[in-house]
Scaffold this active site. Structure first.
Site, PDB file in Angstrom:
ATOM      1  N   SER A 258      -1.294  51.202  10.081  1.00 11.35           N
ATOM      2  CA  SER A 258      -2.152  52.059   9.264  1.00 11.35           C
ATOM      3  C   SER A 258      -3.579  51.908   9.774  1.00 11.35           C
ATOM      4  O   SER A 258      -4.046  50.801  10.022  1.00 11.35           O
ATOM      5  CB  SER A 258      -2.083  51.611   7.807  1.00 11.35           C
ATOM      6  OG  SER A 258      -3.212  52.113   7.113  1.00 11.35           O
TER       7      SER A 258
ATOM      8  N   GLU B  59      -4.006  55.014   2.572  1.00 10.01           N
ATOM      9  CA  GLU B  59      -2.776  54.529   3.184  1.00 10.01           C
ATOM     10  C   GLU B  59      -1.559  55.280   2.635  1.00 10.01           C
ATOM     11  O   GLU B  59      -0.657  55.643   3.395  1.00 10.01           O
ATOM     12  CB  GLU B  59      -2.638  53.027   2.926  1.00 10.01           C
ATOM     13  CG  GLU B  59      -1.777  52.315   3.946  1.00 10.01           C
ATOM     14  CD  GLU B  59      -1.982  50.821   3.904  1.00 10.01           C
ATOM     15  OE1 GLU B  59      -2.982  50.344   4.502  1.00 10.01           O
ATOM     16  OE2 GLU B  59      -1.181  50.108   3.274  1.00 10.01           O
TER      17      GLU B  59
ATOM     18  N   GLU C 175      -1.383  58.456   4.353  1.00 11.46           N
ATOM     19  CA  GLU C 175      -0.798  58.291   5.690  1.00 11.46           C
ATOM     20  C   GLU C 175       0.720  58.242   5.592  1.00 11.46           C
ATOM     21  O   GLU C 175       1.435  58.891   6.359  1.00 11.46           O
ATOM     22  CB  GLU C 175      -1.270  56.978   6.330  1.00 11.46           C
ATOM     23  CG  GLU C 175      -2.657  56.988   6.949  1.00 11.46           C
ATOM     24  CD  GLU C 175      -2.984  55.626   7.549  1.00 11.46           C
ATOM     25  OE1 GLU C 175      -3.300  54.716   6.754  1.00 11.46           O
ATOM     26  OE2 GLU C 175      -2.895  55.476   8.771  1.00 11.46           O
TER      27      GLU C 175
END
Lengths: 164, 583, 130, 588
Positions: B321, B280, B283
C-alpha cells in the site's frame, strides 16, 4: 550501495553445490573458502550467505567464534608456533617472543611485505619434538631460538630469488 | 498436560509439567534471580544467577532451563546459593561500568535492581570493561558494548523472533560482544530499527536514541508553534510508568499532560489512522474491483516492516500500500491544512509524535515524501518511555491530571483508528470501511474476531456480499516469511493468490508491545494493553473511519477524495529496494 | 571391489597373505612425518623401484607411540626378528636399505631395543587384574 | 643366524663392551651364528648396560668382561642360561612381553598401531578387523545383546567423566523413532594430548567399526565424525577408510548383505576447544557457534537436530570392536573394579621417553612415569604430574603411587580427561603452570555464560598479578571465591573445570604461592618479574661467555675480571645463568 559482486571460482561453486542441501553445511563451506583464499573475504562471505541461505551475521558469528577462520589475509608463509603444554614447558613462549622480535610483528599479524604471518596454535601433536613451529606445511621441531633467524632467512632468500 | 508434585524449599506443590523450575517457583511467589531469562525467548542459560540445588545431584542446576519433574526437591535459597550468586553478580558487575547515575536505564535496570537486592556494597573484583565505542549510527537506537552483559536476549529476539539477523555474537570468550556482521555499524546492517532489542535488554546496552532534549528545545523556541500527536498504543502503556494497572487508558491525561508541557495543539494519531484507512481501503477496493491480478495489498503503516520488505522482499514492493503511516499523514496535515487554518507556514510548526516505536524515529526521514509539506513533516519522535521520563523531569503529577480532549479537527478519532495499536487492528479497521465502500452497508459483525489475538499468523476469509476476501495477519516479523513465500510461490506458479489483503506489524502483539513501550513486557502485559485498545474502540460511538465527521470534513474542504490528486501528493509514498548490507 | 557378504569377510581375512618376504614399515603419523618420515618413505619407495627389489614391501603405518625417537622404521626379514629403528634420517635409511634389507646386516646404533612385536602386538595376554 | 644379542649401554656409546662381545663371539666361532645388535634400550629403561638374548628373551645385567665370557660359554655353547646374571626381575623362559614388571603397556586401542597400513583396509581385516561387526550380524545378535555385551565389559566413556557407555547407548536406543545419530567426538583439543589423532591416523577402521556397531545397537543409520580441521592427515586417512569400507560393503546400505544400513560423514571443527563439550559439538555440526546449552535434555534423548544421538570419543569407539570380538567378560578382566580396560595417555613433559602409551587401568602414576617414561630428563626431580589438560589438575609427587582410575584421579582434584599426562620437574613453577592453563581456558571460553566468561578472565589476571609480585593476601581469597562460583555456576564442563589447575596447585603447593605473594620470589625463575640475576664476583673468572650470549648486552666487564649485570637492561632471559660454567651467575 553494495560493493560489487564477486564471481566465485567454479571449484567453490561446485563444492557449494555438493553441500547446499546438507544440514549444517556452513562451516564446511567456509573451510573451502578459506582453503581457496587463505581467509574469508567479505564479498565472498556475502555470496556464500545468499547461495546457502544463511544470514551474513551468522556467518560472521561463526567466523569470529572459531579460531581457524581468518578475516584478514595471512602472509605467504604462515608461521604457526605451537603453544601446547609440552611446547610451552620446553620454551614455546620464548620461541614466540624471538619470532615476534625478529619479524617485528605480533601474533595474528602479517609483515608489511606480506611474506610472513604469525599464529599461535595449541598442540600440533608432535610433543616429542617440542618446541615446534610450522611454516605452511613444514614442521620444525626441537627448536632453539637461535635457529629461527636461519630458518626465516631461507624463506627470505627464496622470496628474493623468485623476485630476481 | 499433566501435573507433577515437586518440593520447593521443603514445601510441596503441584505444578504443570511443562514449567521450568524458575517458572514454577515464580508461581509459588519464590523469586529466583535472573538476568538472561525472558518469557518471550528461549532460555539461553547465560547469566548463571538462577542456580538452584536439586536433591540427589551434587551440581547446581539452572532453574530457567530445567523443566520440573515428578518428585524433584529443590532448594532455591540458602547461604551457599546466596554466596555463589553474589559472586557471579559481582563478576558481572566487574564487567559493567558504574555509570548508573547517567544511564538511560537508571532505576529501570535489572542489573541495578539485583545489585540493590543483593546488598552489594563493595567491588570485590577489578573492573574489566569492553573497550568498544557505542554505535550511534541509526536514528533510532544506540548500542553500547561497554554496558552489555552478554545475556543474549537481543540476539535471540533479533534472530529468532524477528528473523532480521542484524545482531549476532561476535568473537568469543571475554572479548565476545554483540554487533552486526563484521566491522560495520547497525545502520549498514539489515537492522529494521524495531527496537525489540532495546525492549528486551536488561540493562542500558541497547536503548532508544533519546530525543527529549530536541523536544525541550522545540518547546522553548518562541518562533515555533509546537504541536504533538499520540499514537494509539501509547495511551494503554504510559500509565504503567506511573504505577497504574497495565492497560489503563490514559488518553485524556496524556492530552492534558502534553498541553502542560507546552504544546499548543494536541492531536491524535488515531485520526491519522482513520485517514490511512480512507486511503488504504480505497486502494483495496480499487484492486478488488479493477485489478484483482495486482492483489494482494499489503499494509505499510509499520516502518520496520517497510524497511524489512525493502531489504528482504524487494520483489514484492508492488503489493505494498502506498498510503503513508498514520502519524506521517497527520504530520503533513498539521503542516499544511492546520497551518493554513492557523495562518502559519509549514516551517513554523514543530511537530512531535509520541510513539510506541523506535522505528518511527527512522521513518520521519525515510524518503522525500516525508517532506510533503515542504519541510520535514514530523520533527521529532519520542517513544512512550521517553515521554515518561520527560514527564518525571517536568515535575508534573501525571496521576492527578484531569482528562482533557484533543484539539480539532486532527484529534477526533473513531474506534477503527485506535485499534491500529494492536495486531490485526489495521486489517479490521480497513475491512470495516472497505465493506462499506463496496456494499454501501455496515459490516454486520463489526468485531472481526478472527484477526485479533496473539497467534503469530492469523488467516480469515471475509464475505463481502458474495466476494470472499482472503486476509492474513502476521506480527512478530519472523512470522512474515511464511506469507511472503506463499505469495512468491503463487506468483511463480501462476496459481491464484492465497490472499487479497495482508497486514504486517513488526512487533509481536503489534504496536502495544512496540520497541519503545515501557519495559517488562510479556504476554500478560500484551493482553492487558490489547484489551485497553479494544475497550477504547468499544467506548467510541463511531467505530468506522469513514464515519469520522472530521475526516469527512477534511476530504470535503481540503483533500478532495481518497486517492485523488491532492491525497496522492500528500498522503502517499513509495518504496525502493534496499541492500541488506550497505558495506 | 565387489561388496562382501557375511561369509566372504572371513575368507578375505584368511586369504590375505604376506606377499613379500621382506617388509619395510615407516611410521607415518603426524609426528613421524613432522620428524622427516616422509623423506625416508620416499627414499625407500624410489630405491625399491630403482634397485629392482620386488620382494620388498614398503608400508606406511600410524604412530608407534615412540614420539621421542621419530622417525621410526621397522624392518622385517625372513629369518630375523623384526627390527625397530629410531631417529632414522636419510643417512640411516641408506644404510638400512643397503645393509639390512639387502644383506641382512642389522644396522647397529639405530636399533631401538626389542623386536618390534613387543611394541605392537600386545593383545596377546591379559595383564593380571589389579 | 639363530640368535641375537641386543646390547644397551645407556649414555656410554664409546665403551668397549660392544667390541669385546664381538671379539669374544668371533673367538668362539659364533659370529656367524649370533648377531650382535647395539640398541637404545631393551624394552625398558635401565641405567646399567644390559643385554637381551633373542629369541630366548633373557636379559643379563652386570656385563663385565668375565661375565660376558661366562654367558657365551654357558648360554650360547651349553644352552644354559646364567641365572646369577639375570636382570633382577627377569626369570628365564618367560617372554618379556608377558611380564607386567617389564613391559607394562597393554594395547587394545592401539592394537594395530605399527602393524597395519592405515590406508589399506585389508591390513585391518587381516588383524581381526570388522570381526566384531561380523559376529553381531552372523550370530543375529539383537541391539540389546550388543548393549549387554558392553554392559558386561564395563566400558566407560574415555573422553572425560567416564559415563558408562552401555547406559548412554541404552538411553538412545529406548527413545522411539528411527532418525537417530551416532557421533564420534574427534575434536581432541587438550594442549599436549594427541591420542585420538594418532588412533585416527594409525587405525581409522577401528573407529568406523566401533561407530557402526553403535549404530546397530541404538538403531541409527547415520554417523558423523566431528574432527579437528587441524588434523589433515587423520581426515585424509578417514576419508580413504570410509570409501574403502563402502566399497567392500562394510559401510553404506545393506552392510555385508544384511538389511542393516549405516553410513558415516565427516564434519570438521574449526578451532574451538569448547566443541569437545557434547552440546557445543552438536551446535557446531548443526552449523552454529559452538556454544553449549543446558542439559537436560541430554543428547542421548534430544541431540543432533533434536534427534536422539549417541556421542562417544575416538578412544571409546576404538575399544568397541575388540569387546564384541573377544567378549565383554574378557575386557572386564582388565583394569580395576570400577574402571575397566586400558587407558591411552600422551605422556609428555619432562620424562625421558615421551610418547603415546596404553596401560591397564590401575597402574600407578609412578610406574607410568618411571618405568614406561624412563623417569625425568637430566636427572631432575619430579614435582608433579598434570592429567586432564586444562580441565584437570596437578598431582604432586607424594601421590604418584595412586593407581589410575576415574575415581582416584577425581579424588585428588584432577580428572582422567582424554589422556594428556604432562610431567613437571623442579624447574616448573606452579603459578606459571596454572597461568598457562588459565590463559588457555580464557582463550577457549565460548563467552556465553558469565561465570566462565568473566570469572576466567579475573582468575587469569589475578594469577598474572601473583606472577608479577603485585598480589596481596586477599587475592588468594578472591581466587577461591571465583573458583567456587565457576565450579558451581558455570554452564558446561569447560567453565566448571577451569579453576581446577589453579585450585589444585593452590592445594598442593601453597608455599609456592606464598613465596610469590609475600616474598616476591619465584624459585624456578619462570616468573621473570620476580627474578634477579647477579654475578658472584668471587666465582666469576671473567671468561666473558655470559656477556657474549646476553641478547641485550646487559653484561659488561673486562676479561679475567668479574663481570657485571646491568639490572635496568636485563630482560631475565636466564641465558647467562645457563651458560656460566662456574656457577658464578646467581638467580635470586
Amino acid at each position: 550501495m553494495n560493493e560489487e559482486k564477486v564471481k566465485l571460482p567454479d571449484s567453490l561453486l561446485e563444492y557449494i553445490g555438493q553441500w547446499k542441501n546438507k544440514k549444517g553445511n556452513v562451516i564446511m563451506v567456509l573451510h573451502k573458502v578459506q582453503e581457496l583464499y587463505g581467509f574469508i573475504p567479505r564479498a565472498v562471505a556475502m555470496e556464500v550467505s545468499t547461495l546457502i541461505n544463511i544470514p551474513l551475521a551468522k556467518i560472521y558469528g561463526i567466523i569470529t567464534f572459531y579460531h581457524l577462520f581468518k578475516l584478514k589475509k595471512p602472509g605467504k608463509y604462515r608461521i604457526s608456533v605451537c603453544l601446547g603444554t609440552a611446547c610451552y614447558l620446553s620454551g614455546g613462549n620464548d620461541i614466540m617472543a624471538e619470532l615476534e622480535n625478529i619479524l617485528g610483528i605480533g601474533v595474528n599479524h602479517t609483515t608489511d611485505d606480506g611474506i610472513f604471518s604469525i599464529e599461535a596454535v595449541r598442540c600440533l601433536g608432535c610433543c616429542g619434538l617440542a618446541p615446534v613451529l610450522v611454516i605452511n606445511e613444514k614442521v620444525y621441531g626441537k627448536l632453539k631460538k637461535e635457529d629461527l633467524a636461519a630458518i626465516l632467512g631461507r624463506y627470505r632468500n627464496q622470496e628474493a630469488a623468485v623476485k630476481a | 498436560m499433566s501435573i507433577v508434585n515437586i518440593k520447593i524449599n521443603e514445601r510441596t506443590y503441584q505444578v504443570n509439567e511443562d514449567l521450568s523450575i524458575l517458572e514454577a517457583a515464580r508461581l509459588m511467589q519464590v523469586k529466583i534471580p535472573t538476568l538472561c531469562s525472558h518469557p518471550d525467548l528461549s532460555q539461553s542459560a547465560a547469566c548463571g544467577l538462577c542456580v538452584v540445588k536439586l536433591k540427589g545431584t551434587s551440581k547446581m542446576i539452572r532453574a530457567c532451563a530445567t523443566p520440573v519433574e515428578e518428585g524433584m526437591e529443590i532448594t532455591t535459597h540458602d547461604a551457599e546459593l546466596f554466596e555463589i550468586r553474589k559472586t557471579v553478580l559481582e563478576l558481572i558487575l566487574s564487567n559493567h561500568p558504574n555509570s548508573c547515575l547517567t544511564c538511560q536505564r537508571n532505576q529501570e535496570c535489572e542489573l541495578q535492581r539485583l545489585a540493590a537486592e543483593f546488598g552489594i556494597r563493595e567491588e570485590s573484583f577489578e573492573k574489566k570493561l569492553r573497550d568498544k565505542p557505542a554505535d550511534t549510527s541509526t536514528t533510532s537506537l544506540i548500542l553500547d558494548p561497554v554496558k552489555c552483559i552478554g545475556c543474549g536476549r537481543c540476539v535471540e529476539v533479533c534472530q529468532k523472533v524477528q528473523n532480521v539477523f542484524a545482531l549476532e555474537f561476535i568473537g568469543r570468550g571475554f572479548k565476545m560482544r554483540i554487533a552486526p556482521a563484521g566491522n560495520i555499524t547497525l545502520n549498514e546492517s539489515p537492522c529494521i530499527k524495531c527496537g525489540q532489542c532495546s525492549a528486551h535488554c536488561p540493562v542500558g546496552a541497547i536503548v532508544e536514541k533519546d530525543e527529549t532534549a530536541a523536544v525541550w528545545t522545540g518547546l522553548r523556541n518562541e518562533k515555533l508553534y509546537p504541536v504533538v500527536q499520540i499514537a494509539p498504543a501509547t495511551r494503554v502503556a504510559l500509565g504503567e510508568a506511573f504505577g497504574l494497572e497495565t492497560g489503563t487508558l490514559v488518553t485524556g491525561k496524556m492530552y492534558a499532560l502534553l498541553r502542560r508541557l507546552g504544546f499548543k495543539a494536541v492531536f491524535d494519531t488515531s485520526f491519522g489512522a482513520d485517514l490511512t484507512i480512507m486511503e488504504e481501503a480505497s486502494e483495496l477496493v480499487d484492486l478488488l474491483k479493477n485489478h484483482p491480478d495486482h492483489l494482494p495489498l499489503i499494509t505499510s503503516c509499520c516502518p520496520s516492516w517497510v524497511d524489512y520488505l525493502e531489504k528482504f522482499y524487494p520483489d514484492l514492493i508492488e503489493h505494498f500500500s502506498t498510503a503513508k503511516s498514520p502519524h506521517e499523514m497527520l504530520g503533513v496535515m498539521a503542516k499544511t491544512y492546520f497551518a493554513e487554518k492557523q495562518g502559519l507556514k509549514a516551517q513554523d510548526i514543530f511537530m512531535t509524535s509520541i510513539m510506541p516505536c523506535t522505528s518511527k524515529k527512522y521513518e520521519i526521514t525515510r524518503t522525500d515524501e516525508m517532506f510533503a509539506s515542504g519541510v520535514q513533516d514530523i520533527d521529532v519522535v519520542l517513544t512512550t518511555r521517553e515521554l515518561a521520563r520527560m514527564t518525571k523531569a517536568s515535575g508534573i503529577d501525571f496521576l492527578s491530571l484531569p482528562d482533557e480532549d484533543a484539539d480539532n479537527i486532527l484529534g477526533e478519532y473513531t474506534g477503527a483508528g485506535v485499534i491500529f495499536g494492536a495486531t490485526g487492528g489495521v486489517m479490521e479497521a480497513a475491512l470495516r470501511t472497505a465493506y462499506y465502500f463496496i456494499t454501501g452497508e455496515k459490516l454486520a459483525n463489526i468485531d472481526v474476531q478472527p484477526v485479533r489475538g496473539l497467534t503469530g499468523i492469523k488467516r480469515a476469509e471475509i464475505d463481502i456480499k458474495g466476494q470472499k476476501v482472503k486476509t492474513a495477519v502476521a506480527h512478530g516479523i519472523g512470522n512474515v516469511h511464511v506469507l511472503m513465500e506463499e505469495i512468491r510461490e503463487a506468483r511463480r506458479s501462476g496459481k491464484p493468490m492465497p490472499y487479497h489483503f495482508i497486514e504486517v506489524m513488526a512487533c509481536y502483539g503489534g504496536c502495544i508491545s512496540g520497541g519503545g513501550q515501557p519495559y517488562w513486557v510479556n504476554n500478560e502485559v500484551r493482553k492487558k494493553r490489547t484489551a485497553g485498545v479494544y475497550q477504547d474502540d468499544k467506548n467510541h460511538k463511531l467505530r468506522m473511519s469513514h464515519e469520522n465527521p472530521f475526516i469527512q470534513k477534511l476530504y470535503g474542504t481540503y483533500l478532495g477524495k481518497p486517492l485523488g490528486e491532492k491525497s496522492k501528493k500528500l498522503l502517499h509514498t513509495d518504496y525502493k529496494p534496499r541492500p541488506l548490507y550497505y558495506k | 571391489m565387489v561388496k562382501l557378504n557375511l561369509n566372504e569377510l572371513e575368507k578375505l581375512r584368511k586369504n590375505t597373505k604376506d606377499e613379500c618376504s621382506t617388509e619395510i614399515i615407516v611410521s607415518m603419523g603426524t609426528c613421524g612425518i613432522a620428524a622427516g618420515g616422509n623423506e625416508v618413505y620416499d627414499y625407500f619407495s624410489k630405491e625399491i623401484v630403482k634397485q629392482g627389489l620386488p620382494d620388498v614391501l614398503l608400508k606406511k603405518t600410524g604412530c608407534l607411540g615412540l614420539c621421542y625417537i621419530e622417525p621410526n622404521v621397522i624392518v622385517k626379514t625372513k629369518d630375523q626378528p623384526a627390527i625397530l629403528y629410531g631417529n632414522v634420517n636419510m643417512e640411516t635409511a641408506i644404510r638400512i636399505l643397503n645393509e639390512h634389507v639387502r644383506n641382512s646386516q642389522i644396522v647397529n646404533d639405530f636399533v631401538v631395543a626389542m623386536p618390534s612385536e613387543d611394541i605392537y602386538c600386545l593383545c596377546k595376554k591379559q595383564p593380571e587384574k589389579r | 643366524m639363530n640368535r641375537y644379542i641386543f646390547l644397551s649401554e645407556p649414555g656410554n656409546r664409546s665403551s668397549d663392551l660392544f667390541f669385546y662381545i664381538q671379539k669374544a663371539l668371533a673367538e668362539k666361532g659364533l659370529d656367524k651364528k649370533i648377531g650382535l645388535v647395539r640398541t637404545q634400550n631393551v624394552g625398558f629403561y635401565s641405567s646399567m648396560p644390559v643385554m637381551r638374548v633373542i629369541p630366548d628373551d633373557i636379559v643379563y645385567k652386570d656385563l663385565t668382561h668375565e661375565n660376558i665370557n661366562r654367558i657365551i660359554e654357558e648360554h650360547f655353547i651349553h644352552k644354559k642360561p646364567v641365572t646369577q646374571l639375570l636382570h633382577k626381575v627377569a626369570s628365564p623362559y618367560v617372554r618379556l612381553e608377558n611380564r607386567n614388571e617389564y613391559y607394562k603397556q597393554f594395547r587394545i586401542v592401539l592394537r594395530n598401531m605399527g602393524c597395519i597400513d592405515p590406508e589399506n583396509i585389508r591390513d585391518y581385516i587381516k588383524r581381526d578387523g570388522y570381526r566384531g561387526l561380523e559376529k553381531i550380524l552372523k550370530n543375529k545378535m539383537t541391539p540389546d545383546d550388543v548393549i549387554d555385551e558392553l554392559k558386561i565389559s564395563g566400558l566407560r566413556g574415555r573422553g572425560g567423566a567416564g559415563f558408562p557407555t552401555w547406559k548412554k547407548w541404552k538411553l538412545t536406543q529406548e527413545v522411539p523413532g528411527d532418525e537417530k545419530y551416532v557421533i564420534c567426538n574427534a575434536d581432541e583439543g587438550d594442549p599436549g594430548a594427541y591420542m585420538d589423532r594418532s588412533t585416527l591416523e594409525g587405525d581409522p577402521h577401528s573407529i568406523l567399526e566401533g561407530m557402526t556397531i553403535a549404530g546397530f545397537a541404538v538403531g541409527s543409520r547415520q554417523g558423523y565424525i566431528y574432527i579437528r580441521a587441524e588434523y589433515p592427515l587423520a581426515i585424509k586417512r578417514l576419508e580413504i577408510a570410509i570409501s574403502q569400507a563402502r566399497e567392500l560393503g562394510l559401510l553404506g546400505p545393506n552392510i555385508l548383505g544384511t538389511d542393516f544400513s549405516f553410513d558415516i560423514e565427516l564434519r570438521w571443527g574449526a578451532g574451538a576447544f569448547v566443541c569437545g563439550e557434547e552440546t557445543a559439538l552438536i551446535a557446531s555440526i548443526e552449523g552454529n557457534r559452538g556454544m553449549p546449552r543446558p542439559r537436560p535434555p541430554y543428547p542421548s534423548v534430544k541431540g543432533l537436530w533434536d534427534k536422539p544421538s549417541v556421542i562417544n570419543n575416538v578412544e571409546t569407539y576404538a575399544n568397541v570392536p575388540v569387546i564384541l570380538d573377544k567378549g565383554g567378560s574378557w575386557f572386564a578382566k582388565i583394569g580395576t573394579e570400577t574402571s575397566k580396560g586400558t587407558k591411552v595417555f600422551a605422556l609428555t613433559g619432562k620424562t625421558k621417553n615421551s610418547g603415546l602409551i596404553e596401560v591397564p587401568m590401575g597402574m600407578t602414576l609412578r610406574e607410568i612415569i618411571f618405568d614406561i617414561g624412563g623417569g625425568i630428563k637430566d636427572n631432575k626431580k619430579i614435582k608433579a604430574v598434570q592429567t586432564g589438560g586444562p580441565s584437570g589438575g596437578v598431582i604432586p609427587e607424594s601421590y604418584l603411587d595412586t593407581p589410575v582410575s576415574y575415581e582416584s584421579l577425581q579424588k585428588l582434584g584432577s580428572i582422567m580427561g582424554s589422556g594428556g599426562m604432562i610431567v613437571m620437574d623442579e624447574d616448573d613453577c606452579m603459578v606459571d603452570v596454572s597461568k598457562y592453563y588459565l590463559q588457555f581456558a580464557v582463550d577457549e571460553s565460548c563467552g556465553k555464560c558469565s561465570p566462565c566468561r568473566i570469572g576466567g578472565k579475573q582468575l587469569y589476571d589475578l594469577l598474572e598479578k601473583i606472577s608479577k609480585g603485585s598480589a596481596v593476601d586477599q587475592d588468594l581469597d578472591r581466587i577461591k571465591r571465583i573458583g567456587q562460583a565457576m565450579l558451581k555456576a558455570s554452564l558446561c564442563g569447560l567453565g566448571q573445570n577451569t579453576p581446577n589447575p589453579v585450585l589444585s596447585t593452590l592445594k598442593y603447593f601453597p608455599e609456592e604461592y606464598d613465596e610469590h605473594i609475600r616474598m616476591k620470589k619465584c624459585r624456578t625463575g619462570k616468573c621473570k618479574d620476580l627474578v634477579t640475576y647477579l654475578i658472584d664476583p668471587d666465582k666469576c673468572i671473567g671468561c666473558s661467555l655470559c656477556a657474549l650470549r646476553c641478547p641485550v648486552k646487559a653484561i659488561t666487564g673486562e676479561k679475567k675480571k668479574p663481570y657485571f649485570i646491568h639490572q635496568d637492561m636485563c630482560i631475565k632471559c636466564g641465558e647467562c645463568y645457563n651458560v656460566c660454567k662456574f656457577s658464578a651467575v646467581k638467580r635470586d
